[in-house]
Design a protein around this motif. Structure first.
Motif, PDB file in Angstrom:
ATOM      1  N   ILE A  34       0.817  -1.221   0.000  1.00  0.00           N
ATOM      2  CA  ILE A  34       0.000   0.000   0.000  1.00  0.00           C
ATOM      3  C   ILE A  34       0.847   1.265   0.000  1.00  0.00           C
ATOM      4  N   PHE A  35       2.111   1.197   0.446  1.00  0.00           N
ATOM      5  CA  PHE A  35       2.966   2.380   0.458  1.00  0.00           C
ATOM      6  C   PHE A  35       3.836   2.483  -0.790  1.00  0.00           C
ATOM      7  N   SER A  47       2.567  10.183   1.727  1.00  0.00           N
ATOM      8  CA  SER A  47       2.401  10.286   3.180  1.00  0.00           C
ATOM      9  C   SER A  47       3.520   9.557   3.915  1.00  0.00           C
ATOM     10  N   TYR A  48       3.861   8.377   3.416  1.00  0.00           N
ATOM     11  CA  TYR A  48       4.936   7.614   4.045  1.00  0.00           C
ATOM     12  C   TYR A  48       6.257   8.389   3.991  1.00  0.00           C
ATOM     13  N   GLY A  49       6.519   9.064   2.845  1.00  0.00           N
ATOM     14  CA  GLY A  49       7.740   9.851   2.722  1.00  0.00           C
ATOM     15  C   GLY A  49       7.752  11.036   3.671  1.00  0.00           C
ATOM     16  N   SER A  93       8.348   9.775   7.235  1.00  0.00           N
ATOM     17  CA  SER A  93       9.741   9.331   7.372  1.00  0.00           C
ATOM     18  C   SER A  93      10.670  10.523   7.540  1.00  0.00           C
ATOM     19  N   ARG A  94      10.412  11.615   6.786  1.00  0.00           N
ATOM     20  CA  ARG A  94      11.263  12.819   6.912  1.00  0.00           C
ATOM     21  C   ARG A  94      11.065  13.493   8.269  1.00  0.00           C
ATOM     22  N   HIS A  95       9.942  13.233   8.933  1.00  0.00           N
ATOM     23  CA  HIS A  95       9.703  13.743  10.284  1.00  0.00           C
ATOM     24  C   HIS A  95      10.237  12.786  11.364  1.00  0.00           C
ATOM     25  N   ASN A  96      11.039  11.794  10.941  1.00  0.00           N
ATOM     26  CA  ASN A  96      11.596  10.790  11.875  1.00  0.00           C
ATOM     27  C   ASN A  96      10.485  10.024  12.602  1.00  0.00           C
TER      28      ASN A  96
END
Length: 991
Positions: free
Chosen positions: A943-944, A964-966, A969-972
């Motif tokens: 799904i990602f 959204s996943y990216g 992820s950039r927000h740790n």
């Protein structure tokens, strides 16, 4: 005196009354015991009949299942042959076998239908049962009874042919059915007529719906149900409560009942049994008076004897009183009492002695009373049959009778006992555990001397002769085999006893030039040897006689045929083997002689060439070993799957890489079929075509690409793409596969094996697809960059208007809130456009202190109208102590907006959306859950992925969750997913 006479008369009357009362009591107890034993016997026979029918039905179902496995609807001649063959095996109770196609039509039958209307009538009758066979999980269907126009009834069993057995041309799961028509009356007669032959004892059968299927006496009642009796039934029965109860309970039992017609009690026993998926009940009934008739007759005779005894007592009493000999009578009674005690003591001692003798006897000794009930059962009988004395006491002699197959002969033996008083013979008996043994039995009838025609019982003596019978059979079989073997062998065979030849076979006569056995019998074995070898032969036989071994070492000597002595060609090489045997009950030697002249010549020739051949073989073997080791190292270490299968599609070789890919060790793989390991591959027509072209047509296949779902190994459950090569191999080619350098050897032999080489191109294909997607993404980025520039110009104008509007004081607080939100959203649109540009040309994002609750409230405020139109109820649970986080508010809005939009799309018919925020362990958690359709397990890991979507309508391109996943992820942070198909999905964002 008169007073004494009255006392005597009163005593006699009282004694008479007591005797009569005792006689009546004994009669009634005997009558009840006889009825009980008969009812027990009825129950046992009913159980035996039920087991017979049930076993017949089970065997028929198994036979029809085997027939269904063998039938292929695409081959009509084969169906007829299979049905005709199975019909010959099933027996006389089967009237007809047939096959019904998918439409329920009679495609094949044996015997064939004689009339078309008969086939149509049967098809109409079987139509509802045929529909039942199409239900999932059905293994067999049993029909009701069918009345034939000419009389008689039949019942049908249907076995479905499912897609698990064959693959029909239409690809349907159900491929028809095979069926059998059973002659119901004949079947019932086979098992029920053996219960009792008398007319007054009858049997009948009910199915699980209470319908009467069989009745020996009332044929007019067949087909009627005990749950719906009519006026005609009330002529014999008050009601059918008993029959209804045994149908509902479905268990064995026995009881008594009265009929309205004759008001006589009937003994009644019943036993259930399985017919397919139904439970039927067999019952046996007999009139109580008929069973106890002998008891009543015996009681009448006893009562008559008692009456005579009473008259005698009265006459004796009168006589004693008149002659007044009381003293003499007392002395006489005392003497009789003493004599009776002495006789009882002798009887007791004799009985103890006989019991010791019986228990010490090695043969089974069994005696019965007049009714055939066992009275003596010694220790040898218990050991022989497996029943203890307490278990068989007062039981029928049937326990010790031979096997049922010998009952017809047994009747003749009992007739011989009745005529001659004695029988003796060998029969096969059955033990308690079901094992059989042979016994030498003698049966004698015990009779009174005064009344020799009246039989008091039987005495049966059985000696276990199983070992003797086995030895006789083995001896007879071995003697026949020995003589046949000796006469047919090409070696000369002679039997030596007492130093002389006692037997020779035809091969020995031909070997030494004799025409008749008499020319050699009685003579010494030296007649077979040349003069120079005769001393050596005598010495060898003397040494063999001295040794205690069963056989002597082989001995070679020069033999001589009958004719001119020492002439050229008459002397030849002979090899002799000797072995001790028993011949006609006496020790003897068996001599086996063979002409080895040709073998000696070949040995000399072989010895001449052995040195040269060994040298060449050593050189060639070394070269082959080196080449084989080199190629085996290549095969075992190459990153390609290499497997060799034989003509039966079984693995005969696999390399190490094949073992790793398929998750199966070599020892477990070899000998298994392809479809057991490569089940996913066998479903692909491309691979089955490779298999056929390679094994059947002998054609090699190159670079065949196949995509399938892997079922084994580390790639289990994934879709993989492999490229296959195949090479046909002959038997020799497979043995020389690692060293072969001549390509013609692959096609010069009959194809018996095939080598398959596979390369896993899944990752390569995946990279190709990702490259295409990357190219699409690059093109999209270029397009977005141009469109974003065009959108920004009017957007900046809208932002300026909204800013001017906010500076005015004419707005109400509520309107100002809407304008402020609109102003913020235009900025967010501008940021989104910038992010689309960043997707093609990334830029650095500014992180600020942000409250997640405010972000979610803003999104729900904007989405409230859409959620209300979608009939989705929103439930929120905001944490009041939620800390601020360092994040990009616009990016988080994009994430939560994507999740809420996906939840709305997952609930097209409405549902519940729940959002909950909380703080745990220095983390902020946001849970977004819905009650929608859920995510299938096979899609959960995808799904990602970019451009992955399951929406059938054009609602997106599959970038929402990927983006959204990216962002997270950039927000740790990270995103967790919990979903169950049909129950909903929950996304948890952890920041």
């Amino acid at each position: 005196n008169s007073k004494t006479q009255y006392i005597v008369y009163a005593s006699a009357l009282c004694l008479t009354a007591v005797i009569i009362a005792f006689a009546f009591s004994t009669y009634h107890s005997t009558e009840r015991e006889a009825a009980r034993q008969f009812n027990d016997q009825q129950l046992a026979l009913a159980g035996q009949a039920a087991s017979g029918v049930e076993n017949f039905w089970s065997q028929l179902e198994i036979s029809l299942s085997y027939l269904a496995d063998r039938i292929s609807p695409a081959a009509d001649p084969q169906i007829n042959q299979e049905i005709q063959y199975s019909y010959g095996l099933l027996g006389k109770s089967i009237r007809q076998l047939f096959y019904l196609n998918l439409k329920g039509e009679f495609t094949a039958s044996y015997p064939p239908f004689s009339k078309a209307d008969q086939k149509d009538a049967l098809r109409q009758f079987l139509e509802p049962y045929f529909r039942e066979t199409q239900a999932p999980g059905v293994t067999s269907i049993t029909s009701g009874t069918y009345e034939l126009p000419g009389g008689g009834r039949i019942i049908f069993m249907l076995i479905p042919i499912s897609n698990g057995r064959i693959k029909s041309e239409q690809g349907q799961k159900f491929a028809g059915a095979v069926g059998a028509a059973i002659d119901f009356n004949r079947l019932m007669e086979n098992y029920l007529s053996k219960i009792y032959p008398e007319e007054k004892v009858y049997s009948w059968i009910l199915d699980q719906r209470g319908v009467l299927l069989y009745h020996k006496r009332h044929l007019e009642m067949i087909g009627r149900s005990v749950f719906s009796g009519d006026k005609e039934c009330e002529q014999c029965h008050v009601d059918f409560e008993l029959e209804q109860r045994i149908v509902n309970e479905k268990r064995a039992g026995k009881t008594q009942y009265r009929q309205l017609k004759d008001q006589d009690k009937h003994l009644f026993a019943y036993h259930p049994f399985k017919v397919g998926d139904e439970t039927w009940t067999v019952a046996v009934a007999a009139p109580y008076a008929e069973i106890t008739r002998l008891v009543r007759h015996s009681f009448h005779n006893t009562l008559l004897l008692i009456t005579l005894a009473v008259l005698v007592i009265f006459v004796a009493a009168l006589y004693i009183l008149r002659i007044d000999k009381r003293f003499l009578l007392a002395r006489k009674d005392a003497k009789h009492l003493q004599e009776e005690q002495r006789l009882q003591q002798e009887i007791s001692e004799t009985k103890d002695y006989l019991e010791q003798v019986l228990d010490g006897a090695g043969e089974a000794i069994i005696s019965t009373d007049q009714q055939g009930r066992i009275t003596i059962w010694n220790r040898a009988s218990a050991k022989m049959f497996g029943y203890s004395e307490d278990e068989v006491k007062d039981k029928s002699l049937d326990l010790a009778l031979p096997l049922p197959d010998t009952f017809s002969e047994l009747a003749e033996y009992f007739q011989e006992v009745e005529e001659k008083g004695f029988w003796r013979g060998e029969l096969e008996y059955r033990r308690r555990d079901g094992a059989t043994f042979w016994g030498l039995g003698s049966l004698r009838a015990v009779r009174e001397k005064e009344r020799p025609r009246e039989r008091l019982g039987y005495i049966l003596v059985i000696k276990d002769i199983t070992d003797r019978k086995r030895m006789e059979l083995e001896l007879k079989d071995s003697e026949g085999k020995y003589r046949t073997l000796i006469n047919e062998t090409h070696d000369g065979v002679a039997v030596l006893q007492g130093g002389n030849i006692m037997y020779v076979n035809p091969a020995l006569l031909e070997m030494f030039g004799y025409r008749k056995e008499e020319e050699m019998l009685g003579r010494k074995p030296e007649i077979t040897a040349a003069p120079k070898s005769r001393p050596l032969l005598r010495e060898y036989l003397r040494n063999a006689e001295k040794t205690e071994e069963e056989s002597a070492a082989p001995f070679e000597y020069k033999g001589q045929r009958v004719g001119v002595r020492e002439a050229a060609g008459d002397v030849f090489d002979v090899e002799m083997d000797t072995k001790r045997i028993i011949y006609r009950g006496q020790p003897a030697w068996q001599l086996c002689l063979r002409d080895i002249t040709e073998r000696k010549r070949r040995e000399r020739e072989i010895k001449q060439h052995s040195v040269t051949l060994e040298h060449k073989v050593a050189e060639q073997s070394q070269r082959l070993r080196e080449q084989r080791q080199l190629l085996e190292a290549i095969f075992e270490n190459t990153p390609l799957e290499i497997a060799v299968v034989d003509s039966r599609e079984k693995f005969v070789y696999v390399n190490h890489y094949w073992e790793w890919v398929n998750g199966l060790g070599r020892s477990k793989a070899l000998g298994r079929k392809i479809d057991e390991v490569w089940s996913g591959l066998m479903k692909r027509p491309e691979f089955t075509q490779i298999l056929k072209l390679t094994l059947e047509d002998g054609e090699a296949q190159n670079q065949v690409e196949i995509t399938y779902n892997e079922q084994v190994g580390p790639y289990r459950g994934e879709e993989v793409t492999k490229i296959f090569w195949s090479i046909p191999l002959g038997a020799l080619a497979f043995e020389l596969l690692p060293i072969i350098d001549n390509k013609e050897i692959f096609t010069s032999q009959k194809v018996e094996k095939a080598a398959f080489i596979a390369y896993n191109a899944t990752q390569l294909k995946r990279l190709e697809r990702q490259l295409v997607q990357s190219e699409k993404l690059a093109a999209t980025g270029k397009l977005v960059a141009g469109i974003a520039h065009e959108i920004n110009n009017p957007l900046y104008g809208i932002q300026g208007c909204l800013e001017n509007l906010l500076e005015l004081d004419i707005l109400t607080p509520e309107d100002r809130k809407f304008v402020e939100i609109s102003h913020r959203e235009t900025h967010r649109i501008s940021d989104l456009i910038r992010r689309l540009q960043d997707f093609y040309r990334p830029q650095e994002e500014v992180m600020l202190s942000t409250n997640v609750n405010d972000i979610i409230k803003d999104i729900l405020f904007l989405e409230s109208t859409y959620l209300m139109q979608a009939r989705i109820k929103v439930s929120t649970d905001y944490s009041s102590e939620l800390p601020q986080i360092k994040a990009s508010g616009n990016q988080l809005k994009q994430v939560f907006l994507n999740m809420i939009s996906n939840a709305r799309d997952a609930m097209p018919k409405g549902g519940k959306l729940s959002i909950r925020t909380s703080a745990q362990s220095n983390h902020v958690l946001v849970e977004v859950s819905d009650t929608g359709c859920g995510i299938p397990p096979e899609y959960k890991d995808k799904i990602f992925d970019a451009f992955f979507t399951t929406k059938k309508e054009v609602k997106g391109v599959g970038l929402g969750l990927s983006v959204s996943y990216g962002i997270i992820s950039r927000h740790n942070g990270k995103i967790e997913v919990e979903s169950e198909p049909g129950k909903g999905t929950k996304f948890t964002v952890i920041l």
